[in-house]
Design a protein around this motif. Structure first.
Motif, mmCIF file in Angstrom:
data_model
loop_
_atom_site.group_PDB
_atom_site.id
_atom_site.type_symbol
_atom_site.label_atom_id
_atom_site.label_comp_id
_atom_site.label_asym_id
_atom_site.label_seq_id
_atom_site.Cartn_x
_atom_site.Cartn_y
_atom_site.Cartn_z
ATOM 1 N N GLN A 1 0.365 -3.557 -0.689
ATOM 2 C CA GLN A 1 -0.539 -3.420 0.458
ATOM 3 C C GLN A 1 -1.167 -2.032 0.545
ATOM 4 O O GLN A 1 -2.126 -1.819 1.276
ATOM 5 C CB GLN A 1 0.207 -3.763 1.751
ATOM 6 C CG GLN A 1 1.369 -2.835 2.043
ATOM 7 C CD GLN A 1 2.216 -3.314 3.200
ATOM 8 O OE1 GLN A 1 1.694 -3.844 4.182
ATOM 9 N NE2 GLN A 1 3.526 -3.139 3.110
ATOM 10 N N GLY B 1 -4.820 -3.918 6.199
ATOM 11 C CA GLY B 1 -5.906 -4.040 5.232
ATOM 12 C C GLY B 1 -6.073 -2.725 4.497
ATOM 13 O O GLY B 1 -5.140 -2.240 3.863
ATOM 14 N N THR B 2 -7.265 -2.144 4.597
ATOM 15 C CA THR B 2 -7.536 -0.871 3.913
ATOM 16 C C THR B 2 -7.647 0.277 4.910
ATOM 17 O O THR B 2 -8.456 1.186 4.756
ATOM 18 C CB THR B 2 -8.803 -0.978 3.046
ATOM 19 O OG1 THR B 2 -9.883 -1.416 3.872
ATOM 20 C CG2 THR B 2 -8.605 -1.947 1.885
#
Length: 161
Positions: A11, A100-101
């Motif tokens: 992740q 997420g990012t």
């Protein structure tokens, strides 16, 4: 031979690599604004963590701030700990979540060497955000013994090299 990426840090794989600042600015209510250069590197050795190092320089390449440490993952969650030792005599732990990012962190422990410069840092909030596959942004806010509320301190935009 490189180790496979640990499942827990997949992740965070968007952070892996070497990043060089395109722009890097520092500011705080008690200092004159400044510009600098920074190289940031995230690597792994197959453990449930990433290794990192920051190297900052003046615009004319005089070495300044350095830190290194680990971005540890609480396995099975998106909760991480950013564990850092700095050349200015500070050791800190920040914790937060990766979504997420984007990665948002806030300090839960900061220690200073007995001769670290004053004022002492009392709190840090840090965010990383991947803009696109080759562009990363980091912002850092800080509180000190003389400025007790979190205030913006650093803004860096990196390009992957």
């Amino acid at each position: 031979m490189s180790a496979p990426l640990h499942e827990a840090v997949k992740q965070l794989s968007w952070l892996l690599g070497t990043w060089e600042s395109e722009t890097a600015k520092g500011f705080f209510p008690t200092i004159k604004p400044f510009e600098y250069k920074e190289t940031l590197e995230f690597t792994h050795v197959g453990q449930p963590l990433l290794n990192f190092s920051f190297s900052s320089f003046t615009p004319d390449n005089v070495p300044k701030h350095r830190d290194s440490g680990f971005l540890r993952v609480n396995i099975g969650t998106n909760h991480v700990a950013f564990v850092s030792a700095q050349n200015v005599g500070i050791v800190e732990i920040e914790e937060g979540d990766v979504n997420g990012t984007e990665l948002q962190l806030e300090s839960n422990g900061i220690l200073h060497s007995s001769f670290a410069s004053l004022p002492h840092t009392t709190k840090i909030a840090r965010a990383f955000k991947l803009i696109d596959e080759s562009t990363l942004e980091q912002t850092v806010s800080m509180a000190t013994t003389t400025t007790p509320e979190l205030k913006p301190h650093l803004s860096v935009r990196y390009k992957k090299v």
